[in-house]
Design a protein around this motif. Structure first.
Motif, PDB file in Angstrom:
ATOM      1  N   PRO A  19      10.500  -3.349   3.410  1.00 28.20           N
ATOM      2  CA  PRO A  19      11.711  -3.913   4.020  1.00 28.20           C
ATOM      3  C   PRO A  19      11.430  -5.208   4.788  1.00 28.20           C
ATOM      4  O   PRO A  19      10.375  -5.370   5.406  1.00 28.20           O
ATOM      5  CB  PRO A  19      12.180  -2.816   4.983  1.00 28.20           C
ATOM      6  CG  PRO A  19      11.546  -1.558   4.493  1.00 28.20           C
ATOM      7  CD  PRO A  19      10.232  -1.985   3.895  1.00 28.20           C
ATOM      8  N   ASN A  20      12.411  -6.090   4.773  1.00 30.36           N
ATOM      9  CA  ASN A  20      12.324  -7.312   5.565  1.00 30.36           C
ATOM     10  C   ASN A  20      12.153  -6.962   7.036  1.00 30.36           C
ATOM     11  O   ASN A  20      12.694  -5.973   7.523  1.00 30.36           O
ATOM     12  CB  ASN A  20      13.584  -8.159   5.390  1.00 30.36           C
ATOM     13  CG  ASN A  20      13.695  -8.761   4.012  1.00 30.36           C
ATOM     14  OD1 ASN A  20      12.738  -8.808   3.254  1.00 30.36           O
ATOM     15  ND2 ASN A  20      14.880  -9.218   3.680  1.00 30.36           N
ATOM     16  N   GLY A  21      11.381  -7.794   7.733  1.00 30.34           N
ATOM     17  CA  GLY A  21      11.159  -7.596   9.158  1.00 30.34           C
ATOM     18  C   GLY A  21       9.880  -6.848   9.468  1.00 30.34           C
ATOM     19  O   GLY A  21       9.347  -6.982  10.562  1.00 30.34           O
ATOM     20  N   LEU A  22       9.393  -6.048   8.520  1.00 31.37           N
ATOM     21  CA  LEU A  22       8.090  -5.406   8.710  1.00 31.37           C
ATOM     22  C   LEU A  22       7.003  -6.416   8.372  1.00 31.37           C
ATOM     23  O   LEU A  22       7.284  -7.487   7.831  1.00 31.37           O
ATOM     24  CB  LEU A  22       7.943  -4.176   7.812  1.00 31.37           C
ATOM     25  CG  LEU A  22       8.849  -2.984   8.093  1.00 31.37           C
ATOM     26  CD1 LEU A  22       8.511  -1.843   7.144  1.00 31.37           C
ATOM     27  CD2 LEU A  22       8.730  -2.527   9.529  1.00 31.37           C
ATOM     28  N   THR A  23       5.764  -6.072   8.673  1.00 25.84           N
ATOM     29  CA  THR A  23       4.653  -6.912   8.241  1.00 25.84           C
ATOM     30  C   THR A  23       4.059  -6.312   6.973  1.00 25.84           C
ATOM     31  O   THR A  23       4.304  -5.146   6.635  1.00 25.84           O
ATOM     32  CB  THR A  23       3.558  -7.008   9.321  1.00 25.84           C
ATOM     33  OG1 THR A  23       3.002  -5.710   9.535  1.00 25.84           O
ATOM     34  CG2 THR A  23       4.101  -7.608  10.612  1.00 25.84           C
ATOM     35  N   VAL A  24       3.267  -7.105   6.290  1.00 26.03           N
ATOM     36  CA  VAL A  24       2.579  -6.620   5.097  1.00 26.03           C
ATOM     37  C   VAL A  24       1.675  -5.449   5.474  1.00 26.03           C
ATOM     38  O   VAL A  24       1.544  -4.479   4.731  1.00 26.03           O
ATOM     39  CB  VAL A  24       1.793  -7.770   4.424  1.00 26.03           C
ATOM     40  CG1 VAL A  24       0.954  -7.272   3.261  1.00 26.03           C
ATOM     41  CG2 VAL A  24       2.765  -8.863   3.959  1.00 26.03           C
ATOM     42  N   MET A  25       1.077  -5.480   6.658  1.00 28.33           N
ATOM     43  CA  MET A  25       0.253  -4.371   7.150  1.00 28.33           C
ATOM     44  C   MET A  25       1.083  -3.111   7.315  1.00 28.33           C
ATOM     45  O   MET A  25       0.669  -2.021   6.916  1.00 28.33           O
ATOM     46  CB  MET A  25      -0.416  -4.752   8.473  1.00 28.33           C
ATOM     47  CG  MET A  25      -1.293  -3.669   9.102  1.00 28.33           C
ATOM     48  SD  MET A  25      -0.429  -2.438  10.126  1.00 28.33           S
ATOM     49  CE  MET A  25       0.129  -3.421  11.495  1.00 28.33           C
ATOM     50  N   GLU A  26       2.258  -3.224   7.914  1.00 24.24           N
ATOM     51  CA  GLU A  26       3.108  -2.050   8.123  1.00 24.24           C
ATOM     52  C   GLU A  26       3.541  -1.441   6.795  1.00 24.24           C
ATOM     53  O   GLU A  26       3.627  -0.220   6.662  1.00 24.24           O
ATOM     54  CB  GLU A  26       4.319  -2.415   8.975  1.00 24.24           C
ATOM     55  CG  GLU A  26       3.944  -2.717  10.417  1.00 24.24           C
ATOM     56  CD  GLU A  26       5.073  -3.351  11.203  1.00 24.24           C
ATOM     57  OE1 GLU A  26       5.204  -2.993  12.394  1.00 24.24           O
ATOM     58  OE2 GLU A  26       5.826  -4.194  10.654  1.00 24.24           O
ATOM     59  N   GLY A  27       3.783  -2.283   5.802  1.00 25.51           N
ATOM     60  CA  GLY A  27       4.129  -1.786   4.477  1.00 25.51           C
ATOM     61  C   GLY A  27       3.002  -0.952   3.887  1.00 25.51           C
ATOM     62  O   GLY A  27       3.235   0.106   3.298  1.00 25.51           O
ATOM     63  N   ALA A  28       1.768  -1.406   4.066  1.00 25.60           N
ATOM     64  CA  ALA A  28       0.609  -0.649   3.573  1.00 25.60           C
ATOM     65  C   ALA A  28       0.430   0.634   4.365  1.00 25.60           C
ATOM     66  O   ALA A  28       0.243   1.711   3.796  1.00 25.60           O
ATOM     67  CB  ALA A  28      -0.644  -1.510   3.662  1.00 25.60           C
ATOM     68  N   ARG A  29       0.503   0.534   5.674  1.00 22.84           N
ATOM     69  CA  ARG A  29       0.319   1.705   6.542  1.00 22.84           C
ATOM     70  C   ARG A  29       1.367   2.774   6.263  1.00 22.84           C
ATOM     71  O   ARG A  29       1.058   3.951   6.104  1.00 22.84           O
ATOM     72  CB  ARG A  29       0.391   1.269   8.001  1.00 22.84           C
ATOM     73  CG  ARG A  29       0.221   2.416   9.005  1.00 22.84           C
ATOM     74  CD  ARG A  29       0.764   2.067  10.367  1.00 22.84           C
ATOM     75  NE  ARG A  29       2.208   1.818  10.289  1.00 22.84           N
ATOM     76  CZ  ARG A  29       2.885   1.101  11.149  1.00 22.84           C
ATOM     77  NH1 ARG A  29       2.293   0.529  12.177  1.00 22.84           N
ATOM     78  NH2 ARG A  29       4.193   0.919  11.010  1.00 22.84           N
ATOM     79  N   ASP A  30       2.616   2.367   6.164  1.00 18.90           N
ATOM     80  CA  ASP A  30       3.715   3.310   5.974  1.00 18.90           C
ATOM     81  C   ASP A  30       3.685   3.987   4.606  1.00 18.90           C
ATOM     82  O   ASP A  30       4.327   5.014   4.407  1.00 18.90           O
ATOM     83  CB  ASP A  30       5.064   2.618   6.173  1.00 18.90           C
ATOM     84  CG  ASP A  30       5.274   2.151   7.607  1.00 18.90           C
ATOM     85  OD1 ASP A  30       4.449   2.494   8.496  1.00 18.90           O
ATOM     86  OD2 ASP A  30       6.252   1.410   7.840  1.00 18.90           O
TER      87      ASP A  30
END
Length: 107
Positions: A19-30
């Protein structure tokens, strides 16, 4: 939302809608993508979310800021052009198709 391809060091690919607003790191972590440890939780205080950005994306990202440059000095085998900390890349529609590859290890 952007589809981001995370490539593990062994070549395993993970295509994730982030989703927009997250970071690329958060996308991987989540999404439990292995290879991005994110020990500091995104505070740009470590280098454990280090990746190599695909060459065609380097100039499309915002430039690294001084703090990110400093943290990359501690990363495993940083590349002067392609290395980025995923906690510093905020997802927007413009990142749809982004490809990042994890290093052999995070330190």
């Amino acid at each position: 939302m952007a589809k981001i391809t995370y490539i593990e060091h062994n070549g395993t690919k993970h295509e994730i809608e982030v989703p927009n607003g997250l970071t690329v790191m958060e996308g991987a972590r989540d999404n439990d993508v292995p290879g991005i440890e994110a020990d500091c939780g995104g505070a740009c205080a470590c280098s454990t979310c280090h990746v190599y950005v695909a060459e065609e994306w380097v100039d499309k990202l915002n430039p690294r800021e001084a703090m990110e440059e400093d943290m990359l000095d501690f990363a495993y085998e940083p590349d002067p052009v392609r290395s980025r900390l995923t906690c510093q890349i905020q997802v927007t529609d413009a990142l749809d198709g982004l490809v990042v590859q994890m290093p052999e290890k995070q330190i």
